[in-house]
Enzyme design. Structure first.
Site, short mmCIF file in Angstrom:
data_model
loop_
_atom_site.label_atom_id
_atom_site.label_comp_id
_atom_site.label_asym_id
_atom_site.label_seq_id
_atom_site.Cartn_x
_atom_site.Cartn_y
_atom_site.Cartn_z
N SER A 244 8.29 1.31 -13.39
CA SER A 244 7.96 2.07 -12.19
C SER A 244 6.56 1.70 -11.73
CB SER A 244 8.00 3.57 -12.51
OG SER A 244 6.87 3.90 -13.29
N LYS A 245 6.15 2.31 -10.63
CA LYS A 245 4.84 2.00 -10.05
C LYS A 245 3.69 2.11 -11.06
CE LYS A 245 5.62 3.07 -5.25
NZ LYS A 245 6.05 4.35 -4.68
N ARG A 246 3.87 3.01 -11.99
CA ARG A 246 2.86 3.17 -13.03
C ARG A 246 2.51 1.85 -13.71
NH1 ARG A 246 4.49 5.07 -17.51
NH2 ARG A 246 6.64 5.25 -16.81
N HIS A 247 3.48 0.95 -13.77
CA HIS A 247 3.27 -0.29 -14.49
C HIS A 247 2.61 -1.37 -13.63
CE1 HIS A 247 6.60 1.62 -16.77
NE2 HIS A 247 5.87 1.20 -17.78
N GLY A 248 2.18 -1.00 -12.44
CA GLY A 248 1.57 -2.02 -11.55
C GLY A 248 2.64 -2.53 -10.60
#
Ligand code: GLU
Length: 461
Positions: A244-248
């Site tokens: 997800s976006k959390r991972h960049g």
């Protein structure tokens, strides 16, 4: 043998996720391997969530990566007439029926089932059956159309990735194929399309496994040949969580913006969940000639940024200098750019890194204060002046500058960094560069003098 036709069928509801790109890549590769065809179909029937921007993102992503489709791009919204036709056919043949249950009624049913500890499921109250009296049609309700799913037996298929999967029909309910406004639903359209487009292999994310038995029942009701299915596992982040976006970066065009090259992304994704021995580096020709489902792993694959960086570096290093310059929007005819790129391309993880690192060749660098404090003093300045004076007696060719530097260090009895670091700081604004001798040669005599003088004026040396 039947022609292999695969498809990528994204819903244009947002960005093009890297997981979607891998699905597209595997579908494309399988078609290539079997000299078949690869189709792109935009599943845009959900008008509220679909957008033209998202369609463009998909096209842009596929184009950037050269995952080329054969034939036109299909749009489900252009096939609404066809869906209507098939729905009517199913209604006429008794494979589908109108259901007038209101939302409130269905909510109540769900609540009741939950209270009884049962799995919520449509109870078939409008399903026509011999010897069954249907309720009276309410005037004020526009009906949905439901598929008459078989009640007995089970559905199984040999998934090319997951192996045999079997589901009992009693687990499935009569799902809606047309909403009350007449618009067809995903599970229905996808079957009509895959049938009409003669798709031989449905390759998609394993989030669709639950839909597959419903779809197989529909194929059977339509007397259509059931395609083979290959459900690809998810891509997880390096922490084992859903990507997800959390991972960049997760959207493919973000990778472009960050300076990744298509060859690296494709090579990386090819190996993500599929293997060919221990091989890590593949041209697309090699990949498509080996690709098979036997070597696709059925468990989730983990995204590894370091490995992607390694591959990106590999492809950047291999790149023709002209191509590299054009990707960086640089004009190779000026400024000895060839030399600059040669110096930087071997170590760069991304194009952006090269862009940032070579900026000082074009603009006078801003020198960070801490570097000045760390490296600049009277002695280091004297060393630089002395060295440049000596260099002025020679040509400023790459070889000569590097030889002179070595000779100077020896003659002065100093360590190399004693002169190299201050030179780096003044000329490049950093203490990290490839060969400083080569940098001096590329900048050239005038520019080096200009930078030294400017530094001296500014800091009173
Ligand atoms: N449109 C679906 C999605 O984007 C894919 C459908 C399919 O591949 O069957 O998830």
């Amino acid at each position: 043998m039947k022609e292999v036709i695969t498809r990528f069928a994204p819903s244009p509801t947002g960005n093009l996720h890297i997981g979607g790109v891998r699905t597209a890549l595997f579908s494309w590769a399988y078609a290539q391997r079997h000299k078949g065809r690869f189709i792109i179909r935009i599943e845009d029937t959900d008008l509220e969530r679909s957008s033209p921007e998202a369609i463009n993102v998909i096209k842009e992503g596929m184009e950037w990566l050269s995952i080329n489709n054969d034939g036109p791009i299909y749009y489900q919204t252009k096939r609404l007439e066809r869906y209507k036709e098939v729905i009517n056919e199913l209604l006429q043949r008794g494979n589908a029926y109108y259901c007038y249950a209101s939302k409130d009624e269905l909510d109540e049913l769900r609540e009741q089932q939950k209270r009884e500890g049962k799995k919520p499921k449509y109870d078939g109250r409008w399903r026509p059956e011999s010897n069954k009296n249907l309720p009276k049609k309410p005037e004020d309700i526009k009906p949905v159309v439901r598929f008459k799913n078989p009640k007995e037996g089970s559905i199984s298929w040999q998934d090319l990735v997951k192996g045999e999967i079997s589901i009992k029909n009693e687990e499935l309910d009569d799902f809606i194929i047309a909403r009350s406004d007449g618009s067809p639903t995903y599970n229905f359209c996808v079957v009509v399309d895959d049938w009409d487009m003669k798709i031989s292999h449905v390759i998609r994310g394993d989030d669709h496994i639950n839909n597959t038995p419903r779809q197989i029942n529909l194929y059977k009701a339509l007397n259509a040949e059931v395609p083979a299915f290959a459900h690809l596992s998810m891509i997880l982040g390096s922490d084992g969580q859903k990507l997800s976006k959390r991972h960049g970066a997760i959207n493919v065009m973000q990778f472009k913006d960050m300076g990744y090259v298509p060859e690296a992304i494709k090579n990386y994704l090819a190996r993500l969940g599929w293997s060919h021995g221990d091989d890590e580096i593949f041209s697309m020709g090699e990949f498509t000639s080996h690709f098979d489902f036997e070597h696709v792993v059925s468990s989730a694959a983990q995204f590894d940024e370091e490995k992607l960086n390694w591959l990106n570096n590999h492809y950047i290093k291999k790149m023709d200098l002209d191509d590299l310059a054009s990707l960086l929007d640089l004009d190779l005819t000026t400024n000895k750019l060839n030399g600059v790129l040669m110096l930087y391309r071997d170590r760069a993880k991304t194009l952006n890194e090269i862009r940032e690192n070579i900026q000082f060749f074009f603009d006078m660098p801003k020198i960070p204060k801490d570097l000045i404090e760390k490296y600049m003093n009277k002695e280091s300045m004297e060393l630089i002046d002395k060295f440049i004076d000596e260099l002025n007696q020679h040509s400023w060719s790459d070889e000569e500058v590097n030889d002179q530097l070595k000779a100077f260090v020896k003659k002065e009895g100093i360590k190399f960094p004693a002169i190299a670091m201050p030179l780096r700081v003044i000329l490049a604004g950093t203490d990290h560069t490839p060969s400083i001798g080569s940098i001096i040669s590329i900048l050239g005599k005038n520019e080096v003098h200009k930078r030294l003088n400017s530094f001296k004026n500014q800091y009173d040396y």
